[in-house]
Design an enzyme around this catalytic site. Structure first.
Site, PDB file in Angstrom:
ATOM      1  N   LYS A 121       0.839  -1.205   0.000  1.00  0.00           N
ATOM      2  CA  LYS A 121       0.000   0.000   0.000  1.00  0.00           C
ATOM      3  C   LYS A 121       0.874   1.255   0.000  1.00  0.00           C
ATOM      4  CE  LYS A 121      -3.760  -2.561   2.044  1.00  0.00           C
ATOM      5  NZ  LYS A 121      -4.484  -2.984   3.248  1.00  0.00           N
ATOM      6  N   GLN A 174      -4.702  -1.432   9.316  1.00  0.00           N
ATOM      7  CA  GLN A 174      -4.505  -2.769   8.760  1.00  0.00           C
ATOM      8  C   GLN A 174      -5.105  -3.816   9.699  1.00  0.00           C
ATOM      9  OE1 GLN A 174      -3.204  -3.525   5.641  1.00  0.00           O
ATOM     10  NE2 GLN A 174      -3.934  -5.584   6.136  1.00  0.00           N
ATOM     11  N   ASP A 186     -10.991   2.686   3.455  1.00  0.00           N
ATOM     12  CA  ASP A 186     -11.224   1.247   3.298  1.00  0.00           C
ATOM     13  C   ASP A 186     -12.711   0.973   3.053  1.00  0.00           C
ATOM     14  OD1 ASP A 186      -9.173  -0.579   3.197  1.00  0.00           O
ATOM     15  OD2 ASP A 186      -8.846  -0.621   5.369  1.00  0.00           O
TER      16      ASP A 186
END
Ligand code: NAD
Length: 285
Positions: A54, A98, A121
């Site tokens: 990422k 995460q 997200d």
């Protein structure tokens, strides 16, 4: 029949190049670069690989990524405090935590602490609710990436039976919502479904997100179908494999995604896209 491979890596690279062009034009207009805060708690090796990818994608797309690598011993209160400060930070457009988090931190509580406008997200109940109500704002990255792969192939879910295997909050459920939004007739299978074969045999569009290599046998796949394998599993030899028997399914499907190089790169590209769009909204650009 031999299926055509859907090159997610190449399609994702095009998205990232387009994002980069848009970011450079922002900078040329005197605007700042979009900023993504990437939080990792503990040192789960799989998470470390995803986080590295990422951050690399941010660099490729012209975004600023700000790393917050926290020790496993971080408390829930400390993590909430960090998220609240990032919610207020004017240079940050996206906050990514995460997953999975260590056992002592409640995942759903943390997700709900993120400002929905920075929830790149797309996991916050506000954003999932918007998708469920057909007014999406920030969309969960993996299902969003899958919709782009379906668009790329050029077949419409309208009038087609779309079967999603897996019903998690981050993949299966929002995937079903995206397919409904695209006009598909959607069936969702999960751990209590039992025999998956009859569903797979009838699937014009099959999307698999379970996390069990080979759970979908190739000879179940409907001839001429589109098969998207979201699964990412580490085989005993260290190779990354999906959930679908790739060889068998390739002989029957018309299109299939490889693992790696299918859905994974698209997930990351959609994270970049969500962060860019969040920045454009915040900057009124
Ligand atoms: P999860 O464990 O949260 O959910 C798995 C789902 O599979 C559950 O809904 C469960 O009910 C279902 N399931 C379990 N056993 C089943 C069975 N026998 N039959 C039918 N359904 C069954 O997992 P997740 O986070 O949704 O991830 C699924 C897979 O996708 C994993 O391999 C993960 O690594 C991968 N993944 C890939 C990406 C990507 O970008 N490519 C992103 C997220 C997840």
């Amino acid at each position: 029949m031999t299926a055509q491979l859907i090159d997610g890596k190449a399609i994702a690279a095009k998205f990232k190049a387009d994002i980069r062009d848009q970011v450079e034009s922002m900078v040329a207009r005197g605007l700042r670069r979009p900023g993504l805060a990437v939080i990792m708690v503990g040192d789960n090796p799989a998470s470390a690989v995803y986080v590295r990818n990422k951050r690399k994608a941010c660099a490729e797309s012209g975004l600023v990524s700000v790393a917050h690598d926290l020790p496993y011993s971080t408390t829930q209160a400390e993590l909430v405090q960090l998220i609240e400060s990032l919610n207020r930070d004017p240079a940050i457009d996206g906050i990514l935590v995460q997953l999975p988090l260590p056992q002592h931190i409640e995942q759903s509580l943390i997700i709900e602490k993120i400002d929905p406008a920075k929830d790149v997200d797309g996991f916050h109940p506000f954003n999932v609710g918007r998708l469920a109500l057909r007014v999406p704002l920030i969309r969960p990255c993996t299902p969003y990436g899958v919709t782009k792969l379906i668009d790329h192939v050029g077949i419409s879910p309208k009038g087609r039976h779309c079967v999603v295997i897996g019903a998690s909050n981050i993949v299966g459920r929002p995937m079903a919502l995206e397919l409904l939004l695209m006009g598909g007739t959607v069936t969702v299978c999960h751990r209590f479904t039992g025999d998956l074969a009859p569903y797979v045999r009838d699937a014009d569009i099959l999307i698999v997100a379970v996390g069990r290599p080979g759970i979908i046998q190739g000879d179940w796949v409907k001839p001429g179908s589109l098969v998207i394998d979201v699964g990412m599993n580490r085989a005993p030899d260290g190779k990354l494999v999906g959930d679908v028997d790739f060889e068998g399914a390739s002989r029957r499907a018309a299109w299939i995604t490889p693992v790696p190089g299918g859905v994974g790169p698209m997930t990351v590209a959609m994270l970049m896209k969500n962060t860019l769009e969040s920045a454009l909204t915040r900057l009124g650009a």
